[in-house]
Design an enzyme around this catalytic site. Structure first.
Site, PDB file in Angstrom:
ATOM      1  N   ARG A   1       0.917  -1.254   0.021  1.00 33.32           N
ATOM      2  CA  ARG A   1       0.024   0.049  -0.130  1.00 33.32           C
ATOM      3  C   ARG A   1       0.895   1.182  -0.072  1.00 33.32           C
ATOM      4  O   ARG A   1       0.465   2.214  -0.618  1.00 33.32           O
ATOM      5  CB  ARG A   1      -0.563   0.108   0.918  1.00 33.32           C
ATOM      6  CG  ARG A   1      -2.162  -0.632   1.214  1.00 33.32           C
ATOM      7  CD  ARG A   1      -2.775  -0.855   2.353  1.00 33.32           C
ATOM      8  NE  ARG A   1      -3.299   0.525   2.691  1.00 33.32           N
ATOM      9  CZ  ARG A   1      -4.770   0.487   3.159  1.00 33.32           C
ATOM     10  NH1 ARG A   1      -5.338  -0.651   3.208  1.00 33.32           N
ATOM     11  NH2 ARG A   1      -5.186   1.664   3.638  1.00 33.32           N
TER      12      ARG A   1
ATOM     13  N   LYS B   1       2.120 -18.598   5.524  1.00 32.07           N
ATOM     14  CA  LYS B   1       1.359 -19.047   6.858  1.00 32.07           C
ATOM     15  C   LYS B   1       1.015 -17.783   7.828  1.00 32.07           C
ATOM     16  O   LYS B   1       1.571 -16.770   7.494  1.00 32.07           O
ATOM     17  CB  LYS B   1       1.971 -19.966   7.804  1.00 32.07           C
ATOM     18  CG  LYS B   1       3.118 -19.423   8.543  1.00 32.07           C
ATOM     19  CD  LYS B   1       3.703 -20.585   9.392  1.00 32.07           C
ATOM     20  CE  LYS B   1       3.052 -20.389  10.744  1.00 32.07           C
ATOM     21  NZ  LYS B   1       3.677 -19.455  11.526  1.00 32.07           N
TER      22      LYS B   1
ATOM     23  N   HIS C   1       8.118 -23.072   5.990  1.00 37.74           N
ATOM     24  CA  HIS C   1       9.642 -22.699   5.470  1.00 37.74           C
ATOM     25  C   HIS C   1      10.098 -23.880   6.355  1.00 37.74           C
ATOM     26  O   HIS C   1      11.488 -24.040   6.037  1.00 37.74           O
ATOM     27  CB  HIS C   1       9.989 -21.335   6.021  1.00 37.74           C
ATOM     28  CG  HIS C   1      10.138 -20.817   7.524  1.00 37.74           C
ATOM     29  ND1 HIS C   1       9.059 -20.819   8.371  1.00 37.74           N
ATOM     30  CD2 HIS C   1      11.346 -21.140   8.148  1.00 37.74           C
ATOM     31  CE1 HIS C   1       9.633 -20.700   9.595  1.00 37.74           C
ATOM     32  NE2 HIS C   1      10.955 -20.827   9.523  1.00 37.74           N
TER      33      HIS C   1
ATOM     34  N   LYS D   1      14.229 -26.226   5.086  1.00 38.40           N
ATOM     35  CA  LYS D   1      15.588 -26.194   5.963  1.00 38.40           C
ATOM     36  C   LYS D   1      16.254 -27.552   5.654  1.00 38.40           C
ATOM     37  O   LYS D   1      15.794 -28.793   5.434  1.00 38.40           O
ATOM     38  CB  LYS D   1      15.248 -26.404   7.429  1.00 38.40           C
ATOM     39  CG  LYS D   1      14.773 -25.133   8.023  1.00 38.40           C
ATOM     40  CD  LYS D   1      14.478 -25.006   9.492  1.00 38.40           C
ATOM     41  CE  LYS D   1      13.560 -23.939  10.048  1.00 38.40           C
ATOM     42  NZ  LYS D   1      14.354 -22.600  10.525  1.00 38.40           N
TER      43      LYS D   1
ATOM     44  N   GLU E   1      12.482 -21.823  21.155  1.00 37.61           N
ATOM     45  CA  GLU E   1      13.170 -20.531  20.756  1.00 37.61           C
ATOM     46  C   GLU E   1      13.569 -19.738  22.196  1.00 37.61           C
ATOM     47  O   GLU E   1      12.849 -19.793  23.035  1.00 37.61           O
ATOM     48  CB  GLU E   1      12.094 -19.822  20.069  1.00 37.61           C
ATOM     49  CG  GLU E   1      11.634 -20.509  18.605  1.00 37.61           C
ATOM     50  CD  GLU E   1      10.816 -19.683  17.973  1.00 37.61           C
ATOM     51  OE1 GLU E   1      11.255 -19.088  16.928  1.00 37.61           O
ATOM     52  OE2 GLU E   1       9.619 -19.717  18.327  1.00 37.61           O
TER      53      GLU E   1
ATOM     54  N   ASP F   1       0.543 -21.073  16.025  1.00 38.23           N
ATOM     55  CA  ASP F   1       1.716 -20.538  15.467  1.00 38.23           C
ATOM     56  C   ASP F   1       2.749 -21.620  14.770  1.00 38.23           C
ATOM     57  O   ASP F   1       3.443 -21.303  14.040  1.00 38.23           O
ATOM     58  CB  ASP F   1       2.375 -19.461  16.139  1.00 38.23           C
ATOM     59  CG  ASP F   1       3.548 -18.866  15.647  1.00 38.23           C
ATOM     60  OD1 ASP F   1       3.495 -18.187  14.443  1.00 38.23           O
ATOM     61  OD2 ASP F   1       4.696 -18.778  16.208  1.00 38.23           O
TER      62      ASP F   1
ATOM     63  N   HIS G   1       4.752 -26.363  11.565  1.00 39.33           N
ATOM     64  CA  HIS G   1       6.005 -26.952  11.543  1.00 39.33           C
ATOM     65  C   HIS G   1       6.492 -28.129  12.419  1.00 39.33           C
ATOM     66  O   HIS G   1       6.957 -28.964  12.129  1.00 39.33           O
ATOM     67  CB  HIS G   1       7.071 -25.830  12.123  1.00 39.33           C
ATOM     68  CG  HIS G   1       6.893 -24.272  11.561  1.00 39.33           C
ATOM     69  ND1 HIS G   1       6.708 -24.095  10.341  1.00 39.33           N
ATOM     70  CD2 HIS G   1       6.959 -23.272  12.191  1.00 39.33           C
ATOM     71  CE1 HIS G   1       6.548 -22.721  10.091  1.00 39.33           C
ATOM     72  NE2 HIS G   1       6.854 -22.121  11.302  1.00 39.33           N
TER      73      HIS G   1
ATOM     74  N   LYS H   1       8.383 -20.011  23.447  1.00 38.71           N
ATOM     75  CA  LYS H   1       9.367 -18.968  23.291  1.00 38.71           C
ATOM     76  C   LYS H   1       9.812 -18.572  24.500  1.00 38.71           C
ATOM     77  O   LYS H   1       9.395 -19.040  25.770  1.00 38.71           O
ATOM     78  CB  LYS H   1       8.339 -17.508  22.670  1.00 38.71           C
ATOM     79  CG  LYS H   1       7.717 -17.843  21.555  1.00 38.71           C
ATOM     80  CD  LYS H   1       7.737 -16.683  20.458  1.00 38.71           C
ATOM     81  CE  LYS H   1       7.170 -16.876  19.234  1.00 38.71           C
ATOM     82  NZ  LYS H   1       7.942 -17.706  18.187  1.00 38.71           N
TER      83      LYS H   1
HETATM   84  C1  BG6 Z   1       7.607 -18.974  12.211  1.00 37.48           C
HETATM   85  C2  BG6 Z   1       6.676 -18.579  13.607  1.00 37.48           C
HETATM   86  O1  BG6 Z   1       6.555 -19.701  11.361  1.00 37.48           O
HETATM   87  O2  BG6 Z   1       8.608 -19.382  12.586  1.00 37.48           O
HETATM   88  C3  BG6 Z   1       7.662 -17.934  14.473  1.00 37.48           C
HETATM   89  O3  BG6 Z   1       5.478 -17.790  13.203  1.00 37.48           O
HETATM   90  C4  BG6 Z   1       8.795 -18.484  14.787  1.00 37.48           C
HETATM   91  O4  BG6 Z   1       6.791 -17.462  15.635  1.00 37.48           O
HETATM   92  C5  BG6 Z   1       9.441 -18.899  13.347  1.00 37.48           C
HETATM   93  O5  BG6 Z   1       9.861 -17.807  15.454  1.00 37.48           O
HETATM   94  C6  BG6 Z   1      10.675 -19.815  13.727  1.00 37.48           C
HETATM   95  O6  BG6 Z   1      11.315 -20.308  12.445  1.00 37.48           O
HETATM   96  P1  BG6 Z   1      13.025 -20.173  12.480  1.00 37.48           P
HETATM   97  O7  BG6 Z   1      13.134 -20.656  11.052  1.00 37.48           O
HETATM   98  O8  BG6 Z   1      13.391 -18.902  12.871  1.00 37.48           O
HETATM   99  O9  BG6 Z   1      13.279 -21.494  13.425  1.00 37.48           O
END
Ligand code: BG6
Length: 515
Positions: free
Chosen positions: A76, A175, A205, A209, A243, A262, A267, A366
């Protein structure tokens, strides 16, 4: 396979100065992809600036993207092309401080780049986008939707109405794909009206990896593991994605989502599928996806009857991470109160012949003690110890470390050398990536973006796969609501709520250390 090809070919190895044999940089020969044009909706957003544009830049530097390709940021903001270029350069430098940007390469890359200001909720700006696209329609056309999913339908309709989605075009969906089965279904319906299933790339994603792809090679490129990969030899499985970062900066998204939506819905369930699926016939997209869907459908539902013993929800309060005081979740996301879980642990079960009775423990959080993702296969003990009661024999354990310090360790018992009795020692057979490879690991998005251009759907999720994952997660979400399961608090920098330890203790198990 011929006997010849089964031998290690010395051509694939080189000697380091220390004389150690290391695998040659297999990734150094990049096969260029066909010229393409990509429109990144959400072109000024965090994902585009942090991941997508840098990934395209790295592929360009490695000669994989031809100069005939075009990259168009769309959002935008009323920016000129120059302002956009300045913005993404600044972002690249701040997110990749270790890289000294080569002006020559960056400038050559910028030749590919353009920008269009577009309000996707209005019908006005689409012709501006049309003017930027290849009129001959010869280029592969990719639309990358890095925007909130509530806008996916608008974008697809806008593209259709403006006649921009031609036969060669494909769409990438970032996502979160909805927040439950119903909303995911609605998105899939709306997108499906413009793009056929074979042109929809639902991204996770994690699948891009290196170490996640290695799961397939480890399991199906070696004959040793398969006979043991079942309920007869495996005691339990742990999947951890911990994380150390908090949820700050994305509070408005994260607080509505929580860790289950999330991280688990996508994942962690993908990791679970790759660990537990049957051997697919090939790596072709539908062979792989079919096997993953079977695992998702075999997951035992978690309901209000068992949710409290099978799940733990947590939220971090303040505590020390890496010696530094970290704030609590509410401060991080600037809210007065919230019941969102920043941690979840689940005792899952896969109801099929192979896995009957094998507990699968998954957890993600987290602000944990450290950043660490790993899959642990805990084998059963030997049926009888010949060494006597005073000499414990530890069961074998396979640790697949996905990040950081990528490695596969098989912990085994060996005899500790020396006189004076027989002592056993548990040591790892260590397949460390750092010790064996010198390649730079491409970011997951680099691989996935090139796969979209190549038309390879193997690492993307099919509609029924996403929906099967939601069905299982919806069961948990509904059960949480029904029983009113509140979050337990855990200090930032810890291993999560103690309830997660109790959950395993009830099964006679314990989590492996995340250090
Ligand atoms: C994302 C989540 O899909 O993956 C995040 O929304 C998360 O909350 C992230 O931190 C982790 O991905 P990576 O590649 O940093 O391990």
């Amino acid at each position: 396979m011929t006997k010849q090809s089964a031998k290690t070919s010395s051509a694939n190895y080189r000697k380091t100065s220390g004389g150690k044999r290391m695998a040659q940089d297999a990734g150094s020969a990049f096969v260029p992809v066909e010229p393409f044009e990509i429109v990144v909706f959400g072109g000024t957003g965090d994902l585009a600036r942090r991941k997508l544009i840098p990934s395209l830049y790295h592929r360009f530097c490695d000669g994989q993207i031809s100069k005939k390709s075009r990259i168009i940021g769309a959002s935008r903001s009323k920016l000129t092309r120059d302002e956009y270029l300045a913005k993404i350069k600044e972002a690249y430098q701040s997110f990749n401080p270790e890289v000294t940007l080569s002006d020559t390469k960056w400038n050559a890359f910028c030749e590919l780049l353009d920008y269009v200001a577009i309000d996707v909720t209005s019908s006005k700006d689409w012709s501006e986008l049309g003017k930027k696209l290849d009129a001959s329609k010869k280029l592969i056309r990719v639309f990358y939707l890095a925007m909130p999913p509530a806008l996916f339908a608008n974008i697809c309709q806008g593209l259709k109405a403006a006649g921009l989605a031609h036969k060669q075009s494909r769409v990438v969906l970032e996502k979160p794909l909805g927040h439950d089965f119903k909303s995911a279904d609605e998105i899939n319906e709306a997108v499906g009206q413009v793009f056929s299933e074979k042109r929809i790339y639902r991204i996770d994603h994690f699948l891009g990896k290196e170490t996640v792809q290695n799961l397939l090679v480890l399991r199906f490129g070696n004959v040793l593991l398969e006979p043991l990969w079942n309920r007869d030899s495996i005691e339990h499985i742990e999947i951890t994605v911990a994380e150390s970062i908090g949820a700050g900066g994305r509070g408005s998204y994260y607080d509505k989502s929580g860790a289950l939506r999330d991280m688990v819905q996508n994942h962690l369930l993908q990791l679970l599928c790759l660990t537990m699926m049957e051997a697919p016939g090939s790596t072709a997209a539908d062979d792989l996806r079919l096997e993953k869907i079977k695992v998702l459908r075999a997951l035992a539902p978690i309901t209000a009857e068992n949710v409290e013993e099978a799940t733990v929800r947590g939220q971090y309060v303040k505590g020390k991470v890496d010696g530094e005081m970290a704030p609590d979740y509410l401060t991080d996301v600037e809210l007065e109160e919230s019941d969102a879980e920043t941690y979840v642990a689940i005792h899952a079960k896969v109801d099929n012949w192979r896995w009957q009775g094998v507990p699968i423990y998954i957890r993600t959080g987290k602000r944990m003690r450290t950043r660490r993702s790993e899959i642990i296969i805990q084998f059963k003990p030997v049926p009888h110890s010949i060494f006597g009661e005073g000499t414990p024999v530890n069961p074998n354990k396979l640790v697949i470390r996905l990040q950081p310090d990528e490695a596969v360790n098989l912990w085994m018992e060996i005899k500790e050398p020396g006189a004076g009795g027989l002592r056993l020692k548990t040591l790892p057979l260590n397949l460390s990536y750092a010790d064996n490879f010198t390649v730079r690991y491409p970011d997951a998005y680099e691989r996935l973006l090139m796969d979209v251009v190549r038309g390879n759907l193997s690492l993307f999720m099919r509609r029924d796969e996403v929906e099967a994952a939601w069905t299982w997660c919806d069961g948990i979400l509904n059960a949480w609501e029904e029983v009113g399961q509140a979050v337990s608090y855990y200090p930032a920098g810890s291993d999560g709520p103690t309830g997660a330890e109790r959950m395993l203790a009830q099964q006679g198990d314990e989590w492996s250390d995340v250090k």
